[in-house]
Design a protein around this motif. Structure first.
Motif, short mmCIF file in Angstrom:
data_model
loop_
_atom_site.label_atom_id
_atom_site.label_comp_id
_atom_site.label_asym_id
_atom_site.label_seq_id
_atom_site.Cartn_x
_atom_site.Cartn_y
_atom_site.Cartn_z
N LEU A 98 -3.01 10.83 -0.93
CA LEU A 98 -3.18 9.40 -1.22
C LEU A 98 -2.98 8.54 0.03
O LEU A 98 -3.56 7.45 0.14
CB LEU A 98 -2.22 8.97 -2.33
N ARG A 99 -2.14 9.01 0.97
CA ARG A 99 -1.97 8.23 2.21
C ARG A 99 -3.32 8.06 2.90
O ARG A 99 -3.64 6.97 3.38
CB ARG A 99 -1.01 8.97 3.16
N VAL A 151 -9.41 5.90 -7.49
CA VAL A 151 -8.17 6.13 -8.25
C VAL A 151 -7.76 4.85 -8.96
O VAL A 151 -7.95 3.75 -8.45
CB VAL A 151 -6.96 6.56 -7.36
N ASN A 159 0.41 15.09 -3.49
CA ASN A 159 -0.31 13.87 -3.85
C ASN A 159 -0.09 12.77 -2.83
O ASN A 159 -1.01 12.05 -2.47
CB ASN A 159 0.17 13.34 -5.21
N ARG A 160 1.16 12.64 -2.41
CA ARG A 160 1.45 11.57 -1.43
C ARG A 160 0.63 11.77 -0.16
O ARG A 160 0.08 10.81 0.38
CB ARG A 160 2.95 11.55 -1.11
N LEU A 164 1.06 6.04 -7.38
CA LEU A 164 -0.08 6.86 -7.83
C LEU A 164 0.23 8.35 -7.72
O LEU A 164 -0.26 9.15 -8.51
CB LEU A 164 -1.35 6.50 -7.05
N ALA A 165 1.08 8.72 -6.75
CA ALA A 165 1.48 10.14 -6.67
C ALA A 165 2.19 10.53 -7.96
O ALA A 165 1.98 11.64 -8.49
CB ALA A 165 2.40 10.36 -5.47
N ARG A 195 0.84 -1.21 0.00
CA ARG A 195 0.00 0.00 0.00
C ARG A 195 0.87 1.25 0.00
O ARG A 195 0.57 2.23 -0.68
CB ARG A 195 -0.93 0.01 1.23
N ASN A 246 -4.43 18.44 -10.74
CA ASN A 246 -3.27 18.53 -9.86
C ASN A 246 -2.49 19.80 -10.10
O ASN A 246 -2.06 20.48 -9.17
CB ASN A 246 -2.34 17.34 -10.14
N LEU A 266 -6.27 8.04 1.59
CA LEU A 266 -7.14 7.12 0.85
C LEU A 266 -6.62 5.68 0.91
O LEU A 266 -7.37 4.75 1.17
CB LEU A 266 -7.22 7.57 -0.63
N ILE A 267 -5.34 5.50 0.70
CA ILE A 267 -4.83 4.14 0.49
C ILE A 267 -4.48 3.43 1.81
O ILE A 267 -4.68 2.23 1.95
CB ILE A 267 -3.61 4.17 -0.46
N VAL A 323 1.05 4.26 -2.83
CA VAL A 323 0.96 5.71 -2.60
C VAL A 323 1.96 6.43 -3.52
O VAL A 323 1.62 7.38 -4.22
CB VAL A 323 1.25 6.06 -1.11
#
Ligand SMILES: CC(C)(COP(=O)(O)OP(=O)(O)OC[C@H]1O[C@@H](n2cnc3c(N)ncnc32)[C@H](O)[C@@H]1OP(=O)(O)O)[C@@H](O)C(=O)NCCC(=O)NCCS
Length: 211
Positions: free
Chosen positions: A47-48, A127, A43-44, A18-19, A11, A28, A50-51, A15
């Motif tokens: 995304l943290r 995503v 983004n990181r 996908l970032a 996971r 973005n 979410l993921i 992150v």
């Protein structure tokens, strides 16, 4: 090549992947500005949340090549959308790495696009992305096929939003149809769906009136 449900370590890799995948997407750039490094950092942080924290409510898959995570997706099954608010530490991470203004802008994007979302039960593809160095080799298609397989196990239409012309083409070429189009923060966003059939026109009526 293997697609699998990620453990904690995978996971964290997802992150980062996908970032990078979303780094140059129009929304973005509109929100986080011209610096690619800044966009990656922002983004990181997003995304943290979410993921890493959505394990109980969302389904994630990663795709590996030579053991390396090179892509993946997070999808929310029917009935589980919206996700609970991220933990405080993730929100603080976003505040630190994105800033309050960017967080407000993402909330606005979510709110405005939220008006498109149908009341019909559906899968929500939050995503899906592939590391830029591995794009164009069929990996995104494999991931989408895996999502379609999951959706067959819990039958419901699939819904997503895309802001990049190439991504829109990718979905259109794989059975997704445009449901609505809306401009947020000056960025054109397309809402796409698969399996809505006759329901599609109702999905976006409210938005058509407003836009
Ligand atoms: C969209 C995305 C997931 C496609 O993954 P991919 O591994 O490049 O896709 P595939 O190789 O399976 O298929 C390539 C197809 O996607 C399109 N495509 C989209 N972006 C592409 C890219 N950067 N490079 C090559 N092809 C791309 C091609 O036109 C091709 O379409 P075709 O097969 O109908 O001719 C990937 O480009 C990506 O991560 N984009 C950034 C993140 C994003 O916008 N995600 C979608 C919103 S959730």
């Amino acid at each position: 090549m293997a697609i699998e449900a990620p453990d904690e370590r995978a996971r964290r890799r997802l992150v980062n992947v996908l970032a990078r995948a979303f780094r140059d997407n129009p929304m973005n750039v509109a929100i986080h500005g011209a610096s690619p490094r800044r966009r990656l950092r922002a983004n990181r942080a997003g995304l943290r949340a979410l993921i890493l924290d959505s394990g109980e409510h969302a389904i994630a898959r990663v795709i590996r090549i030579d053991q390396q995570v090179v892509g993946g997706f997070v999808a929310i099954p029917p009935g589980l959308f919206p996700l609970p608010r991220p933990r405080i530490r993730r929100q603080l991470g976003c505040l630190l790495h994105q800033g309050a203004r960017a967080m407000e802008q993402w909330s606005r994007v979510d709110f405005e696009l939220g008006q498109f979302r149908t009341s019909l039960d559906h899968w929500y593809l939050a995503v899906l992305g592939v590391d830029p160095t591995h794009q164009g080799r069929g990996l995104g298609g494999r991931l989408l096929a895996e999502l379609t397989r999951l959706a067959e196990e819990r039958p419901a239409p699939i819904y997503l939003e895309a802001d990049r012309a190439e991504s829109v083409r990718f979905y259109r070429g794989r059975g997704f149809e445009d449901l609505a189009e809306h401009s947020v923060l000056g960025v054109r966003c397309i809402c796409l769906g698969k399996g809505f059939s006759g329901a599609a026109p109702d999905v976006c009526d409210s938005v058509r009136v407003q836009s």
